[in-house]
Design an enzyme around this catalytic site. Sequence first.
Site, PDB file in Angstrom:
ATOM      1  N   THR A  59       0.830  -1.205   0.000  1.00 25.89           N
ATOM      2  CA  THR A  59       0.000   0.000   0.000  1.00 25.89           C
ATOM      3  C   THR A  59       0.864   1.255   0.000  1.00 25.89           C
ATOM      4  O   THR A  59       0.564   2.223  -0.704  1.00 25.89           O
ATOM      5  CB  THR A  59      -0.949   0.004   1.211  1.00 25.89           C
ATOM      6  OG1 THR A  59      -1.710  -1.207   1.207  1.00 25.89           O
ATOM      7  CG2 THR A  59      -1.902   1.184   1.158  1.00 25.89           C
ATOM      8  N   CYS A  60       1.939   1.241   0.765  1.00 27.69           N
ATOM      9  CA  CYS A  60       2.834   2.406   0.817  1.00 27.69           C
ATOM     10  C   CYS A  60       3.473   2.642  -0.551  1.00 27.69           C
ATOM     11  O   CYS A  60       3.524   3.770  -1.037  1.00 27.69           O
ATOM     12  CB  CYS A  60       3.910   2.211   1.885  1.00 27.69           C
ATOM     13  SG  CYS A  60       3.251   1.969   3.551  1.00 27.69           S
ATOM     14  N   ALA A  61       3.949   1.572  -1.151  1.00 31.86           N
ATOM     15  CA  ALA A  61       4.564   1.676  -2.475  1.00 31.86           C
ATOM     16  C   ALA A  61       3.555   2.205  -3.494  1.00 31.86           C
ATOM     17  O   ALA A  61       3.887   3.057  -4.326  1.00 31.86           O
ATOM     18  CB  ALA A  61       5.107   0.315  -2.910  1.00 31.86           C
ATOM     19  N   SER A  63       1.027   4.169  -2.934  1.00 38.40           N
ATOM     20  CA  SER A  63       0.771   5.602  -2.731  1.00 38.40           C
ATOM     21  C   SER A  63       1.872   6.441  -3.373  1.00 38.40           C
ATOM     22  O   SER A  63       1.596   7.495  -3.954  1.00 38.40           O
ATOM     23  CB  SER A  63       0.613   5.939  -1.248  1.00 38.40           C
ATOM     24  OG  SER A  63       1.828   5.896  -0.557  1.00 38.40           O
TER      25      SER A  63
END
Length: 168
Positions: A59-61, A63
């Site tokens: 999810t971080c990647a 974003s």
Amino acid sequence: MATVTLKGNEIHTMGNLPEVGGTAPDFTLVKNDLSECSLSDFKGQKVVLNIFPSIDTGTCAQSVRQFNQEAAELENTKILCISRDLPFAQARFCGAEGIDSVETVSDFRSGDFGKAYALEFTDGPLKGLHSRSVIVLDENAKVLYAEQVAETVDEPNYKAALEALMDA
């Protein structure tokens, strides 16, 4: 203290994000070349703070990829992708992904950013990392939009953040 969840389990942060209409606290973060930057370096530009626990999660990647794609369309706007990852990991990710329209910066040295913005996790498996959040600032560091994502594995509301930029 704010409460969010991680896969349905409650975890807490130090407090609440800066309020819309208020002035964002200054910060010092570390760039990929190990130099430092602060919020005052971006005076005169709109700034999107894309904050997340670790660039090495899906999810971080995503974003970072999404904001990188959106950044190409934005005028007078800087997007900072902020985590406590080492700058080396951030640079590796950006190089492998072809990320070139956003800037990854790290709070690894002191964690002061997470504390000043009250988004550091205080318990749970992510204790010490940053809660997934997006904060949009105008050219004078006035907060236009602030979102702390309620479920940590979910993506932020990109559309709402970008609309706040357009409405400014």
